[in-house]
Write a protein that holds these residues in place. Structure first.
Motif, PDB file in Angstrom:
ATOM      1  N   TYR A  13       9.096  -1.762  -4.651  1.00  0.00           N
ATOM      2  CA  TYR A  13      10.454  -1.776  -5.658  1.00  0.00           C
ATOM      3  C   TYR A  13      11.450  -2.475  -5.261  1.00  0.00           C
ATOM      4  O   TYR A  13      12.418  -2.223  -5.817  1.00  0.00           O
ATOM      5  N   SER A  14      11.442  -3.735  -4.460  1.00  0.00           N
ATOM      6  CA  SER A  14      12.519  -4.284  -4.154  1.00  0.00           C
ATOM      7  C   SER A  14      12.953  -5.162  -5.430  1.00  0.00           C
ATOM      8  O   SER A  14      14.101  -5.506  -5.812  1.00  0.00           O
ATOM      9  N   GLU A  17      14.899  -3.165  -7.945  1.00  0.00           N
ATOM     10  CA  GLU A  17      16.492  -3.054  -7.599  1.00  0.00           C
ATOM     11  C   GLU A  17      17.003  -4.498  -7.974  1.00  0.00           C
ATOM     12  O   GLU A  17      18.341  -4.482  -8.185  1.00  0.00           O
ATOM     13  N   GLU A  22      16.797  -3.931 -15.917  1.00  0.00           N
ATOM     14  CA  GLU A  22      15.747  -2.730 -15.695  1.00  0.00           C
ATOM     15  C   GLU A  22      14.575  -2.943 -16.540  1.00  0.00           C
ATOM     16  O   GLU A  22      14.051  -2.148 -17.413  1.00  0.00           O
ATOM     17  N   SER A  27       9.957   3.574 -12.223  1.00  0.00           N
ATOM     18  CA  SER A  27      10.964   3.847 -11.155  1.00  0.00           C
ATOM     19  C   SER A  27      10.542   4.735 -10.023  1.00  0.00           C
ATOM     20  O   SER A  27       9.504   5.726 -10.682  1.00  0.00           O
TER      21      SER A  27
END
Ligand code: SF4
Length: 88
Positions: A13-14, A17, A22, A27
């Protein structure tokens, strides 16, 4: 166009971020994250900024228009995730 996450994704999930709009999910704080095999880009939200490409530690993100042949199915897989999970 849109960018697409292919199967080398390790869901760290880098990219999520790094995305300014979004457009990447699920998430890590959602229940769906635990079930997901990889992360996905929402083609309706992606603004083609490429920030996620730089952030990805395994080179799993490509422009849909030039994704390697062996990962072309990821275009439909990313879009289908948001067709099924529009709220995620
Ligand atoms: S290209 Fe930019 S807008 Fe599209 S998913 Fe990657 S970081 Fe988000």
């Amino acid at each position: 166009m849109t960018f697409v996450i292919a199967s080398p994704c390790i869901a760290d999930y880098s990219c999520l971020e790094a995305c300014p709009v979004e457009a990447i999910g699920p998430s890590p704080d959602s229940a769906e994250f635990l079930r997901a095999e990889q992360l996905y880009i929402d083609p309706a939200r992606c603004i083609d900024c490429e920030a996620c490409v730089e952030a990805c530690p395994v080179g799993a993100i490509f422009p849909a228009a030039s994704i390697p042949e062996r990962w072309k199915s990821a275009i439909a897989i990313n879009a289908a995730h948001y067709a099924e999970h529009r709220h995620v």
